[in-house]
Design a protein around this motif. Structure first.
Motif, PDB file in Angstrom:
ATOM      1  N   ASP A  85      27.368   3.881  57.163  1.00  0.00           N
ATOM      2  CA  ASP A  85      27.401   4.445  55.814  1.00  0.00           C
ATOM      3  C   ASP A  85      27.121   3.369  54.778  1.00  0.00           C
ATOM      4  O   ASP A  85      28.032   2.747  54.236  1.00  0.00           O
ATOM      5  CB  ASP A  85      28.743   5.134  55.535  1.00  0.00           C
ATOM      6  N   THR A  86      25.831   3.178  54.496  1.00  0.00           N
ATOM      7  CA  THR A  86      25.383   2.181  53.524  1.00  0.00           C
ATOM      8  C   THR A  86      26.085   2.353  52.183  1.00  0.00           C
ATOM      9  O   THR A  86      26.457   1.378  51.534  1.00  0.00           O
ATOM     10  CB  THR A  86      23.855   2.312  53.297  1.00  0.00           C
ATOM     11  N   ASP A  87      26.274   3.601  51.780  1.00  0.00           N
ATOM     12  CA  ASP A  87      26.815   3.933  50.463  1.00  0.00           C
ATOM     13  C   ASP A  87      28.339   3.920  50.405  1.00  0.00           C
ATOM     14  O   ASP A  87      28.908   4.103  49.330  1.00  0.00           O
ATOM     15  CB  ASP A  87      26.293   5.294  50.011  1.00  0.00           C
ATOM     16  N   CYS A  88      28.993   3.695  51.506  1.00  0.00           N
ATOM     17  CA  CYS A  88      30.471   3.681  51.519  1.00  0.00           C
ATOM     18  C   CYS A  88      30.971   2.373  52.132  1.00  0.00           C
ATOM     19  O   CYS A  88      31.158   1.394  51.433  1.00  0.00           O
ATOM     20  CB  CYS A  88      31.014   4.891  52.295  1.00  0.00           C
ATOM     21  N   CYS A 111      21.085   0.124  58.935  1.00  0.00           N
ATOM     22  CA  CYS A 111      22.089   0.900  58.211  1.00  0.00           C
ATOM     23  C   CYS A 111      21.565   2.311  58.003  1.00  0.00           C
ATOM     24  O   CYS A 111      20.361   2.554  58.051  1.00  0.00           O
ATOM     25  CB  CYS A 111      22.376   0.282  56.839  1.00  0.00           C
ATOM     26  N   ASP A 112      22.472   3.209  57.743  1.00  0.00           N
ATOM     27  CA  ASP A 112      22.116   4.585  57.431  1.00  0.00           C
ATOM     28  C   ASP A 112      23.316   5.220  56.744  1.00  0.00           C
ATOM     29  O   ASP A 112      24.313   4.540  56.502  1.00  0.00           O
ATOM     30  CB  ASP A 112      21.757   5.353  58.700  1.00  0.00           C
ATOM     31  N   SER A 113      23.225   6.485  56.443  1.00  0.00           N
ATOM     32  CA  SER A 113      24.338   7.169  55.798  1.00  0.00           C
ATOM     33  C   SER A 113      24.518   8.564  56.361  1.00  0.00           C
ATOM     34  O   SER A 113      23.535   9.286  56.570  1.00  0.00           O
ATOM     35  CB  SER A 113      24.114   7.262  54.291  1.00  0.00           C
ATOM     36  N   ASN A 114      25.769   8.930  56.594  1.00  0.00           N
ATOM     37  CA  ASN A 114      26.077  10.307  56.984  1.00  0.00           C
ATOM     38  C   ASN A 114      25.741  11.274  55.857  1.00  0.00           C
ATOM     39  O   ASN A 114      25.597  12.461  56.083  1.00  0.00           O
ATOM     40  CB  ASN A 114      27.567  10.439  57.359  1.00  0.00           C
ATOM     41  N   SER A 119      21.643   9.201  50.008  1.00  0.00           N
ATOM     42  CA  SER A 119      22.874   8.405  49.937  1.00  0.00           C
ATOM     43  C   SER A 119      22.629   6.982  50.427  1.00  0.00           C
ATOM     44  O   SER A 119      23.132   6.020  49.846  1.00  0.00           O
ATOM     45  CB  SER A 119      23.987   9.057  50.755  1.00  0.00           C
ATOM     46  N   HIS A 120      21.844   6.848  51.483  1.00  0.00           N
ATOM     47  CA  HIS A 120      21.489   5.516  51.999  1.00  0.00           C
ATOM     48  C   HIS A 120      20.760   4.706  50.926  1.00  0.00           C
ATOM     49  O   HIS A 120      21.114   3.553  50.649  1.00  0.00           O
ATOM     50  CB  HIS A 120      20.629   5.668  53.256  1.00  0.00           C
ATOM     51  N   GLY A 123      23.037   3.660  48.170  1.00  0.00           N
ATOM     52  CA  GLY A 123      23.832   2.515  48.600  1.00  0.00           C
ATOM     53  C   GLY A 123      23.057   1.216  48.458  1.00  0.00           C
ATOM     54  O   GLY A 123      23.584   0.214  47.983  1.00  0.00           O
TER      55      GLY A 123
END
Length: 150
Positions: A85-88, A111-114, A119-120, A123
């Motif tokens: 979760d790049t953004d978290c 990296c990636d985001s759920n 969102s990625h 981030g």
């Protein structure tokens, strides 16, 4: 990234729990059972250390002490980050390392985001502002030599 490029690999495992802030504020109750919390077997075998956490970050005094131990008792100058979760979590850990005078290098290709691609990318945009764009690396890591110029 199973190329031997890194001296040590530290994985984090998020543990949610009943009545957590995530459950209270997001109505999110995933990762509350042992089955949900299991890391992919290949990844867990690849990691030298697995650090459990109940918040976005793993950076605390215990974590900092542990990475010093892994680094022959020396406080590391930089750490490479990859995550789900790049953004978290990646964002929070990178900012916390930065604030502890450790250069976080986020390997954006790993990296990636759920939350999905938007969102990625959000981030990554926030990371550029928080830790500086020179701390983001988008290339492929094939060997230790690839890390020397970062």
């Amino acid at each position: 990234m199973e190329c031997g490029a890194f001296d040590y690999v530290v994985a984090t495992k998020f543990l949610n729990y009943n009545n957590s802030v995530y459950e209270k504020l997001f109505d999110w109750n995933r990762l509350e059972t042992e089955d949900d919390r299991k890391l992919c077997r290949d990844f867990e075998n690849y990691a030298d250390v697995v650090v459990e956490k109940t918040v976005y970050t793993c950076v605390n005094s215990h974590f900092l002490q542990r990475i010093c131990q892994l680094n022959d008792g020396v406080f590391p100058e930089k750490l490479f980050l990859a995550g789900a979760d790049t953004d978290c979590c990646v964002l929070k850990i990178a900012a916390d390392l930065f604030e502890n005078n450790i250069r976080p290098v986020v390997l954006t290709n790993y990296c990636d985001s759920n939350g999905g691609p938007k969102s990625h990318l959000a981030g990554i945009a926030c990371l550029k502002r928080l830790i500086g764009k020179k701390q983001l690396f988008s290339g492929e890591i094939k060997s230790k030599e690839d890390l020397l110029s970062i």
